[in-house]
Design a protein around this motif. Sequence first.
Motif, PDB file in Angstrom:
ATOM      1  N   LEU A   8       0.814  -1.219   0.000  1.00 13.56           N
ATOM      2  CA  LEU A   8       0.000   0.000   0.000  1.00 13.56           C
ATOM      3  C   LEU A   8       0.848   1.270   0.000  1.00 13.56           C
ATOM      4  O   LEU A   8       0.347   2.344  -0.299  1.00 13.56           O
ATOM      5  N   LEU A   9       2.104   1.147   0.353  1.00 13.59           N
ATOM      6  CA  LEU A   9       2.961   2.318   0.466  1.00 13.59           C
ATOM      7  C   LEU A   9       3.443   2.771  -0.908  1.00 13.59           C
ATOM      8  O   LEU A   9       3.668   1.965  -1.808  1.00 13.59           O
ATOM      9  N   ILE A  10       3.625   4.083  -1.039  1.00 15.44           N
ATOM     10  CA  ILE A  10       4.116   4.645  -2.295  1.00 15.44           C
ATOM     11  C   ILE A  10       5.623   4.867  -2.185  1.00 15.44           C
ATOM     12  O   ILE A  10       6.169   4.853  -1.074  1.00 15.44           O
ATOM     13  N   PRO A  11       6.315   5.081  -3.297  1.00 12.80           N
ATOM     14  CA  PRO A  11       7.760   5.339  -3.234  1.00 12.80           C
ATOM     15  C   PRO A  11       8.061   6.533  -2.329  1.00 12.80           C
ATOM     16  O   PRO A  11       7.393   7.571  -2.407  1.00 12.80           O
ATOM     17  N   GLY A  12       9.012   6.380  -1.440  1.00 13.26           N
ATOM     18  CA  GLY A  12       9.384   7.435  -0.503  1.00 13.26           C
ATOM     19  C   GLY A  12       8.591   7.432   0.790  1.00 13.26           C
ATOM     20  O   GLY A  12       8.876   8.205   1.702  1.00 13.26           O
ATOM     21  N   GLU A  13       7.590   6.576   0.884  1.00  8.88           N
ATOM     22  CA  GLU A  13       6.773   6.495   2.098  1.00  8.88           C
ATOM     23  C   GLU A  13       7.321   5.396   3.003  1.00  8.88           C
ATOM     24  O   GLU A  13       7.639   4.305   2.543  1.00  8.88           O
ATOM     25  N   GLU A  14       7.428   5.699   4.278  1.00 12.45           N
ATOM     26  CA  GLU A  14       7.968   4.745   5.248  1.00 12.45           C
ATOM     27  C   GLU A  14       6.975   4.521   6.376  1.00 12.45           C
ATOM     28  O   GLU A  14       6.348   5.461   6.859  1.00 12.45           O
ATOM     29  N   MET A  15       6.846   3.272   6.799  1.00 11.20           N
ATOM     30  CA  MET A  15       6.002   2.964   7.944  1.00 11.20           C
ATOM     31  C   MET A  15       6.746   3.382   9.211  1.00 11.20           C
ATOM     32  O   MET A  15       7.907   3.029   9.402  1.00 11.20           O
ATOM     33  N   LEU A  16       6.076   4.158  10.071  1.00 10.63           N
ATOM     34  CA  LEU A  16       6.667   4.624  11.317  1.00 10.63           C
ATOM     35  C   LEU A  16       6.250   3.781  12.503  1.00 10.63           C
ATOM     36  O   LEU A  16       7.048   3.485  13.378  1.00 10.63           O
ATOM     37  N   SER A  17       4.965   3.417  12.540  1.00  8.51           N
ATOM     38  CA  SER A  17       4.444   2.700  13.688  1.00  8.51           C
ATOM     39  C   SER A  17       3.115   2.062  13.328  1.00  8.51           C
ATOM     40  O   SER A  17       2.482   2.434  12.342  1.00  8.51           O
ATOM     41  N   CYS A  18       2.703   1.109  14.150  1.00  8.01           N
ATOM     42  CA  CYS A  18       1.426   0.441  13.954  1.00  8.01           C
ATOM     43  C   CYS A  18       0.802   0.202  15.324  1.00  8.01           C
ATOM     44  O   CYS A  18       1.495  -0.245  16.241  1.00  8.01           O
ATOM     45  N   PHE A  19      -0.473   0.519  15.460  1.00 13.43           N
ATOM     46  CA  PHE A  19      -1.180   0.334  16.721  1.00 13.43           C
ATOM     47  C   PHE A  19      -2.421  -0.505  16.466  1.00 13.43           C
ATOM     48  O   PHE A  19      -3.139  -0.290  15.492  1.00 13.43           O
ATOM     49  N   GLU A  20      -2.701  -1.442  17.376  1.00  9.66           N
ATOM     50  CA  GLU A  20      -3.828  -2.355  17.225  1.00  9.66           C
ATOM     51  C   GLU A  20      -5.028  -1.945  18.066  1.00  9.66           C
ATOM     52  O   GLU A  20      -4.877  -1.437  19.166  1.00  9.66           O
ATOM     53  N   ASP A  24      -8.923  -4.507  14.369  1.00  5.57           N
ATOM     54  CA  ASP A  24      -8.480  -3.478  13.442  1.00  5.57           C
ATOM     55  C   ASP A  24      -7.113  -2.949  13.861  1.00  5.57           C
ATOM     56  O   ASP A  24      -6.652  -3.202  14.973  1.00  5.57           O
ATOM     57  N   PHE A  25      -6.486  -2.187  12.976  1.00  6.46           N
ATOM     58  CA  PHE A  25      -5.234  -1.539  13.334  1.00  6.46           C
ATOM     59  C   PHE A  25      -5.023  -0.293  12.488  1.00  6.46           C
ATOM     60  O   PHE A  25      -5.702  -0.093  11.484  1.00  6.46           O
ATOM     61  N   VAL A  26      -4.109   0.560  12.930  1.00  5.27           N
ATOM     62  CA  VAL A  26      -3.785   1.797  12.232  1.00  5.27           C
ATOM     63  C   VAL A  26      -2.288   1.819  11.981  1.00  5.27           C
ATOM     64  O   VAL A  26      -1.492   1.628  12.903  1.00  5.27           O
ATOM     65  N   VAL A  27      -1.924   2.036  10.729  1.00  8.28           N
ATOM     66  CA  VAL A  27      -0.523   2.144  10.343  1.00  8.28           C
ATOM     67  C   VAL A  27      -0.209   3.622  10.162  1.00  8.28           C
ATOM     68  O   VAL A  27      -0.923   4.333   9.454  1.00  8.28           O
ATOM     69  N   PHE A  28       0.829   4.098  10.828  1.00 11.19           N
ATOM     70  CA  PHE A  28       1.273   5.470  10.686  1.00 11.19           C
ATOM     71  C   PHE A  28       2.504   5.479   9.787  1.00 11.19           C
ATOM     72  O   PHE A  28       3.457   4.748  10.037  1.00 11.19           O
ATOM     73  N   THR A  29       2.450   6.289   8.730  1.00 10.85           N
ATOM     74  CA  THR A  29       3.607   6.430   7.854  1.00 10.85           C
ATOM     75  C   THR A  29       4.105   7.873   7.966  1.00 10.85           C
ATOM     76  O   THR A  29       3.519   8.684   8.697  1.00 10.85           O
ATOM     77  N   ASN A  30       5.131   8.198   7.212  1.00 11.04           N
ATOM     78  CA  ASN A  30       5.627   9.567   7.221  1.00 11.04           C
ATOM     79  C   ASN A  30       4.730  10.513   6.419  1.00 11.04           C
ATOM     80  O   ASN A  30       4.926  11.719   6.452  1.00 11.04           O
ATOM     81  N   LYS A  31       3.702   9.974   5.717  1.00 12.72           N
ATOM     82  CA  LYS A  31       2.828  10.806   4.901  1.00 12.72           C
ATOM     83  C   LYS A  31       1.345  10.759   5.294  1.00 12.72           C
ATOM     84  O   LYS A  31       0.601  11.675   4.996  1.00 12.72           O
ATOM     85  N   ARG A  32       0.928   9.662   5.946  1.00 11.71           N
ATOM     86  CA  ARG A  32      -0.502   9.482   6.214  1.00 11.71           C
ATOM     87  C   ARG A  32      -0.733   8.413   7.275  1.00 11.71           C
ATOM     88  O   ARG A  32       0.183   7.718   7.703  1.00 11.71           O
ATOM     89  N   LEU A  33      -2.005   8.295   7.654  1.00 15.83           N
ATOM     90  CA  LEU A  33      -2.484   7.182   8.475  1.00 15.83           C
ATOM     91  C   LEU A  33      -3.205   6.226   7.541  1.00 15.83           C
ATOM     92  O   LEU A  33      -3.910   6.664   6.630  1.00 15.83           O
ATOM     93  N   ILE A  34      -3.068   4.941   7.780  1.00 15.87           N
ATOM     94  CA  ILE A  34      -3.842   3.951   7.044  1.00 15.87           C
ATOM     95  C   ILE A  34      -4.637   3.169   8.079  1.00 15.87           C
ATOM     96  O   ILE A  34      -4.061   2.431   8.882  1.00 15.87           O
TER      97      ILE A  34
END
Length: 105
Positions: A8-20, A24-34
């Motif tokens: 799901l990540l685009i070029p240059g996007e990095e996963m920072l953290s994930c919380f459950e 369900d869960f939420v992925v935090f990247t340097n550009k957005r929340l998923i």
Amino acid sequence: MPQRNGALLIPGEEMLSCFEAMRDFVVFTNKRLIAVDVQGISGKKRDFTSLPYSKIQAFSVETAGSFDLDAELDLWFSGLGKVRLEFKSSCDIRAVGQLVATHVL
């Protein structure tokens, strides 16, 4: 979880953290929340919602209490309105708030 969502990540996007949450869960990247909503009995069906930091106008965090066992992050997006994300009570919701603040403020 997050390993399977790398596509799901685009070029240059990095996963920072994930919380459950419960499932369900939420992925935090340097550009957005998923936000990932696990659906159905088997959990094979999933809804992925991309929420860019650039559209967040305000946010609040609510810690878990004695009777309310989940912590909450409320986000207000321009053009979308309020989105509520719930986390397990063991989640450090203040760290989640700091993560959002780092990218929004």
